[in-house]
Design a protein around this motif. Structure first.
Motif, PDB file in Angstrom:
ATOM      1  N   LEU A  55     -11.841  10.876  -3.201  1.00 17.62           N
ATOM      2  CA  LEU A  55     -10.594  11.117  -2.472  1.00 17.62           C
ATOM      3  C   LEU A  55      -9.465  10.314  -3.095  1.00 17.62           C
ATOM      4  O   LEU A  55      -8.421  10.849  -3.454  1.00 17.62           O
ATOM      5  N   ARG A  56      -9.717   9.010  -3.232  1.00 21.22           N
ATOM      6  CA  ARG A  56      -8.650   8.137  -3.713  1.00 21.22           C
ATOM      7  C   ARG A  56      -8.352   8.350  -5.192  1.00 21.22           C
ATOM      8  O   ARG A  56      -7.227   8.178  -5.636  1.00 21.22           O
ATOM      9  N   TYR A  61       0.211  13.154  -5.810  1.00 19.59           N
ATOM     10  CA  TYR A  61       1.282  13.589  -4.934  1.00 19.59           C
ATOM     11  C   TYR A  61       2.089  14.655  -5.643  1.00 19.59           C
ATOM     12  O   TYR A  61       2.398  14.523  -6.835  1.00 19.59           O
TER      13      TYR A  61
ATOM     14  N   ALA B  34      -8.944   8.672   6.463  1.00 24.03           N
ATOM     15  CA  ALA B  34      -8.763   9.156   5.088  1.00 24.03           C
ATOM     16  C   ALA B  34      -7.327   8.903   4.617  1.00 24.03           C
ATOM     17  O   ALA B  34      -7.105   8.428   3.495  1.00 24.03           O
ATOM     18  N   LEU B  35      -6.354   9.185   5.481  1.00 24.94           N
ATOM     19  CA  LEU B  35      -4.956   8.974   5.091  1.00 24.94           C
ATOM     20  C   LEU B  35      -4.661   7.486   4.920  1.00 24.94           C
ATOM     21  O   LEU B  35      -3.877   7.086   4.060  1.00 24.94           O
ATOM     22  N   HIS B  36      -5.317   6.665   5.748  1.00 20.55           N
ATOM     23  CA  HIS B  36      -5.187   5.218   5.581  1.00 20.55           C
ATOM     24  C   HIS B  36      -5.666   4.802   4.191  1.00 20.55           C
ATOM     25  O   HIS B  36      -4.992   4.039   3.491  1.00 20.55           O
ATOM     26  N   LEU B  37      -6.838   5.318   3.795  1.00 20.67           N
ATOM     27  CA  LEU B  37      -7.392   4.966   2.481  1.00 20.67           C
ATOM     28  C   LEU B  37      -6.461   5.409   1.363  1.00 20.67           C
ATOM     29  O   LEU B  37      -6.322   4.720   0.352  1.00 20.67           O
ATOM     30  N   LEU B  38      -5.807   6.562   1.561  1.00 18.22           N
ATOM     31  CA  LEU B  38      -4.889   7.061   0.525  1.00 18.22           C
ATOM     32  C   LEU B  38      -3.685   6.144   0.357  1.00 18.22           C
ATOM     33  O   LEU B  38      -3.074   6.101  -0.711  1.00 18.22           O
ATOM     34  N   ARG B  39      -3.336   5.445   1.424  1.00 17.98           N
ATOM     35  CA  ARG B  39      -2.160   4.566   1.347  1.00 17.98           C
ATOM     36  C   ARG B  39      -2.490   3.225   0.709  1.00 17.98           C
ATOM     37  O   ARG B  39      -1.589   2.471   0.338  1.00 17.98           O
ATOM     38  N   GLN B  40      -3.791   2.891   0.631  1.00 13.65           N
ATOM     39  CA  GLN B  40      -4.179   1.588   0.075  1.00 13.65           C
ATOM     40  C   GLN B  40      -4.290   1.655  -1.446  1.00 13.65           C
ATOM     41  O   GLN B  40      -4.284   2.719  -2.036  1.00 13.65           O
ATOM     42  N   GLU B  41      -4.469   0.478  -2.047  1.00 11.42           N
ATOM     43  CA  GLU B  41      -4.790   0.392  -3.470  1.00 11.42           C
ATOM     44  C   GLU B  41      -6.084   1.171  -3.735  1.00 11.42           C
ATOM     45  O   GLU B  41      -6.968   1.190  -2.889  1.00 11.42           O
TER      46      GLU B  41
END
Lengths: 210, 210
Positions: A55-56, A61, B34-41
């Motif tokens: 995912l990451r 974007y 999942a969106l939280h993980l996307l915002r992290q490093e």
């Protein structure tokens, strides 16, 4: 009283520590999740772990609207079926999903990545506002729909964007105030969201009203 | 009303599906995570994913007490500081942690892996009861503490184990009924657990009382 659990395994300790970094997950919940995973087939933990890593790594974007995407341009921006003359400005990726779920919108989006919030140190320069102005200047966009939360931060951001776009040949509308003032987009039901899209009003008409 | 979210990315879809398989995590919470993980490093998702995969791959069960372990024999069984003449019989791995946290126990454990429950199709053969009897027969164990939940399944399992060990030269005790009847070990506070260990009574003394 919260006591530190004593773990018999460093691997378990590490998994609990990592899981408890997720929002809303404390160490007790993290332990429960870890022990649950230990009771499942190995493939379950494997699939979960891989999906999180991929995912990451795999998500980019969209360079047009800044929505999450696996390609340089997201499926919404790339679709010939969408109306490229209308751009709906939203705070984040989740709001795009909410509007898509209303089934009432066929235009494109622009994801700001947040709202102006001096308290949190978020100025206009940290948001995708300049790229929105650029997008409008290219001439294809005929209407910009401001679809931000009806909070102080949302209103501030709406007004900032309005000032930036003022003078450009584009109609600036905002969601009908069917969205209860003080509520966030994320928690608004989809029927209200759909109605607020249909009844959107000219932004400048909102000046001087109650 | 729950609507299926429409995801703009298959990777996100997959991560949400996998996360929502965790107990107590619905699709809405999974999306938030999942969106939280996307915002992290990227390293955050990497560490979480890897810890989950390694957890399931690296953890074995102690061949003596069946507690989770990274070695063939767990640190508790291997420790020369623990009293090998006392074995505390518990339902699961989490109960071991609870008793360790009381700081009042220096003996060893035996993890059954569940309780006898005909309703759920769990018979004595699915639990680590035979291996407990073998352990006692080897002669080093002088006391077996039955530390199972004060529920019908716990009582049934206590009694089954008592019958199996009857006649062997070992003292069979159970936790003092400071544990409220009907409650599970997992939800009992550590002070009560500690006291119930100290006040353990001979199992046969509980017949015909109350």
């Amino acid at each position: 009283m919260v006591t530190e659990q004593q773990f018999s395994s460093l691997l378990l300790e590490e998994a609990v520590t990592q899981l408890s970094r997720l929002p809303g997950v404390g160490r007790k919940t993290a332990l429960r999740l870890a022990l649950h995973l230990l009771r499942q087939e190995p493939s379950v933990a494997q699939a979960l772990g891989n999906s999180i890593i991929k995912l990451r790594e795999g998500i980019k974007y969209c360079k047009v609207c800044h929505n999450i995407s696996e390609e340089d341009v997201c499926p919404i921006c790339a679709s010939p079926l969408r109306d490229g003359s209308t751009v709906c400005v939203v705070e984040n990726v989740k709001d795009v999903m909410s509007f898509e779920n209303t089934g009432q919108y066929r235009g494109l989006y622009h994801v700001l990545g947040g709202l102006i919030s001096p308290v949190d140190g978020i100025g206009p320069d940290k948001l995708q506002i300049d790229s929105l102005v650029e997008r409008v200047k290219q001439g294809a966009v005929k209407e910009v729909i401001l679809a931000l939360s009806a909070t102080m931060e949302g209103d501030t951001t709406n007004f900032y964007i309005y000032r930036k776009l003022e003078g450009l040949p584009v109609k600036i509308t905002q969601l009908a105030r069917g969205v209860s003032v003080g509520n966030e987009i994320e928690y608004t039901d989809e029927i209200t969201l759909g109605r607020s899209l249909v009844n959107r009003t000219l932004f400048k008409d909102s000046f001087g009203k109650g």
